[in-house]
Scaffold this motif. Sequence first.
Motif, PDB file in Angstrom:
ATOM      1  N   GLU A 202       0.828  -1.205   0.000  1.00 54.83           N
ATOM      2  CA  GLU A 202       0.000   0.000   0.000  1.00 54.83           C
ATOM      3  C   GLU A 202       0.867   1.262   0.000  1.00 54.83           C
ATOM      4  O   GLU A 202       0.555   2.232  -0.684  1.00 54.83           O
ATOM      5  CB  GLU A 202      -0.923   0.007   1.221  1.00 54.83           C
ATOM      6  N   ARG A 203       1.942   1.252   0.770  1.00 51.62           N
ATOM      7  CA  ARG A 203       2.836   2.413   0.822  1.00 51.62           C
ATOM      8  C   ARG A 203       3.524   2.633  -0.529  1.00 51.62           C
ATOM      9  O   ARG A 203       3.681   3.761  -0.972  1.00 51.62           O
ATOM     10  CB  ARG A 203       3.900   2.258   1.922  1.00 51.62           C
ATOM     11  N   THR A 204       3.921   1.553  -1.175  1.00 48.04           N
ATOM     12  CA  THR A 204       4.536   1.647  -2.502  1.00 48.04           C
ATOM     13  C   THR A 204       3.554   2.254  -3.488  1.00 48.04           C
ATOM     14  O   THR A 204       3.898   3.155  -4.261  1.00 48.04           O
ATOM     15  CB  THR A 204       5.005   0.259  -2.972  1.00 48.04           C
ATOM     16  N   GLU A 205       2.314   1.798  -3.449  1.00 46.40           N
ATOM     17  CA  GLU A 205       1.251   2.324  -4.300  1.00 46.40           C
ATOM     18  C   GLU A 205       1.018   3.801  -4.004  1.00 46.40           C
ATOM     19  O   GLU A 205       0.889   4.619  -4.909  1.00 46.40           O
ATOM     20  CB  GLU A 205      -0.008   1.573  -3.961  1.00 46.40           C
ATOM     21  N   GLU A 206       0.979   4.153  -2.731  1.00 49.79           N
ATOM     22  CA  GLU A 206       0.771   5.540  -2.321  1.00 49.79           C
ATOM     23  C   GLU A 206       1.909   6.435  -2.810  1.00 49.79           C
ATOM     24  O   GLU A 206       1.684   7.553  -3.285  1.00 49.79           O
ATOM     25  CB  GLU A 206       0.656   5.615  -0.796  1.00 49.79           C
ATOM     26  N   ASN A 207       3.136   5.946  -2.725  1.00 51.28           N
ATOM     27  CA  ASN A 207       4.287   6.712  -3.196  1.00 51.28           C
ATOM     28  C   ASN A 207       4.209   6.960  -4.696  1.00 51.28           C
ATOM     29  O   ASN A 207       4.473   8.077  -5.162  1.00 51.28           O
ATOM     30  CB  ASN A 207       5.591   5.988  -2.854  1.00 51.28           C
ATOM     31  N   LEU A 208       3.856   5.936  -5.449  1.00 49.59           N
ATOM     32  CA  LEU A 208       3.733   6.076  -6.896  1.00 49.59           C
ATOM     33  C   LEU A 208       2.619   7.058  -7.246  1.00 49.59           C
ATOM     34  O   LEU A 208       2.780   7.913  -8.124  1.00 49.59           O
ATOM     35  CB  LEU A 208       3.483   4.709  -7.550  1.00 49.59           C
ATOM     36  N   THR A 209       1.502   6.952  -6.544  1.00 52.46           N
ATOM     37  CA  THR A 209       0.382   7.856  -6.792  1.00 52.46           C
ATOM     38  C   THR A 209       0.777   9.300  -6.509  1.00 52.46           C
ATOM     39  O   THR A 209       0.491  10.209  -7.293  1.00 52.46           O
ATOM     40  CB  THR A 209      -0.838   7.465  -5.930  1.00 52.46           C
ATOM     41  N   THR A 210       1.463   9.524  -5.400  1.00 50.94           N
ATOM     42  CA  THR A 210       1.893  10.868  -5.027  1.00 50.94           C
ATOM     43  C   THR A 210       2.855  11.444  -6.061  1.00 50.94           C
ATOM     44  O   THR A 210       2.697  12.591  -6.504  1.00 50.94           O
ATOM     45  CB  THR A 210       2.553  10.851  -3.635  1.00 50.94           C
ATOM     46  N   ALA A 211       3.846  10.661  -6.460  1.00 51.24           N
ATOM     47  CA  ALA A 211       4.817  11.122  -7.461  1.00 51.24           C
ATOM     48  C   ALA A 211       4.118  11.417  -8.785  1.00 51.24           C
ATOM     49  O   ALA A 211       4.378  12.447  -9.428  1.00 51.24           O
ATOM     50  CB  ALA A 211       5.920  10.089  -7.654  1.00 51.24           C
ATOM     51  N   SER A 212       3.224  10.543  -9.186  1.00 53.63           N
ATOM     52  CA  SER A 212       2.494  10.733 -10.431  1.00 53.63           C
ATOM     53  C   SER A 212       1.696  12.024 -10.411  1.00 53.63           C
ATOM     54  O   SER A 212       1.744  12.824 -11.355  1.00 53.63           O
ATOM     55  CB  SER A 212       1.565   9.531 -10.644  1.00 53.63           C
ATOM     56  N   ARG A 213       0.973  12.256  -9.341  1.00 53.38           N
ATOM     57  CA  ARG A 213       0.159  13.471  -9.235  1.00 53.38           C
ATOM     58  C   ARG A 213       1.026  14.726  -9.195  1.00 53.38           C
ATOM     59  O   ARG A 213       0.669  15.758  -9.767  1.00 53.38           O
ATOM     60  CB  ARG A 213      -0.734  13.388  -8.004  1.00 53.38           C
ATOM     61  N   LEU A 214       2.159  14.635  -8.534  1.00 53.74           N
ATOM     62  CA  LEU A 214       3.079  15.767  -8.470  1.00 53.74           C
ATOM     63  C   LEU A 214       3.591  16.132  -9.862  1.00 53.74           C
ATOM     64  O   LEU A 214       3.579  17.302 -10.263  1.00 53.74           O
ATOM     65  CB  LEU A 214       4.246  15.443  -7.544  1.00 53.74           C
ATOM     66  N   PHE A 215       4.030  15.129 -10.622  1.00 51.22           N
ATOM     67  CA  PHE A 215       4.535  15.390 -11.967  1.00 51.22           C
ATOM     68  C   PHE A 215       3.439  15.932 -12.876  1.00 51.22           C
ATOM     69  O   PHE A 215       3.674  16.851 -13.674  1.00 51.22           O
ATOM     70  CB  PHE A 215       5.153  14.139 -12.579  1.00 51.22           C
ATOM     71  N   LEU A 216       2.231  15.382 -12.780  1.00 51.89           N
ATOM     72  CA  LEU A 216       1.124  15.886 -13.595  1.00 51.89           C
ATOM     73  C   LEU A 216       0.808  17.341 -13.250  1.00 51.89           C
ATOM     74  O   LEU A 216       0.544  18.150 -14.139  1.00 51.89           O
ATOM     75  CB  LEU A 216      -0.115  15.009 -13.417  1.00 51.89           C
ATOM     76  N   ALA A 217       0.865  17.682 -11.963  1.00 49.53           N
ATOM     77  CA  ALA A 217       0.620  19.073 -11.550  1.00 49.53           C
ATOM     78  C   ALA A 217       1.713  19.990 -12.089  1.00 49.53           C
ATOM     79  O   ALA A 217       1.427  21.110 -12.536  1.00 49.53           O
ATOM     80  CB  ALA A 217       0.543  19.160 -10.028  1.00 49.53           C
TER      81      ALA A 217
END
Length: 117
Positions: free
Chosen positions: A10-25
């Motif tokens: 879950e933490r790995t998934e959360e990290n990927l989601t956070t990084a993805s959203r940051l780059f998209l922003a």
Amino acid sequence: MVLTTAVHAERTEENLTTASRLFLALMKHDDGARSLLLALPEVFPWVRHLDDAEMRAFTVELLEALSDAAELGAREAVHRVLVSWRATARINADPEQLKEALRPLDGDDLGPVEVGG
């Protein structure tokens, strides 16, 4: 096979989601987009063989694939983007391959097509 705890996954998934959203922003702002485009050659040296339009298309596809991996669990999405754009860069880097790739087909029969599975 890798054994992991549900919390770790879950933490790995959360990290990927956070990084993805940051780059998209970042891509939504000129300075952020410019920074990402300037950073790409350090991460992927082969992008120097992509022209400006290809570089932008690669960046957008990569960020969309990261989002798909994070939000949908589409784990192969990023790999597919990297493999296809690296192949484009490889063709661009070789004048003979590029010339052949840009050659009009003019109705040429390219023979049978095999569909891989």
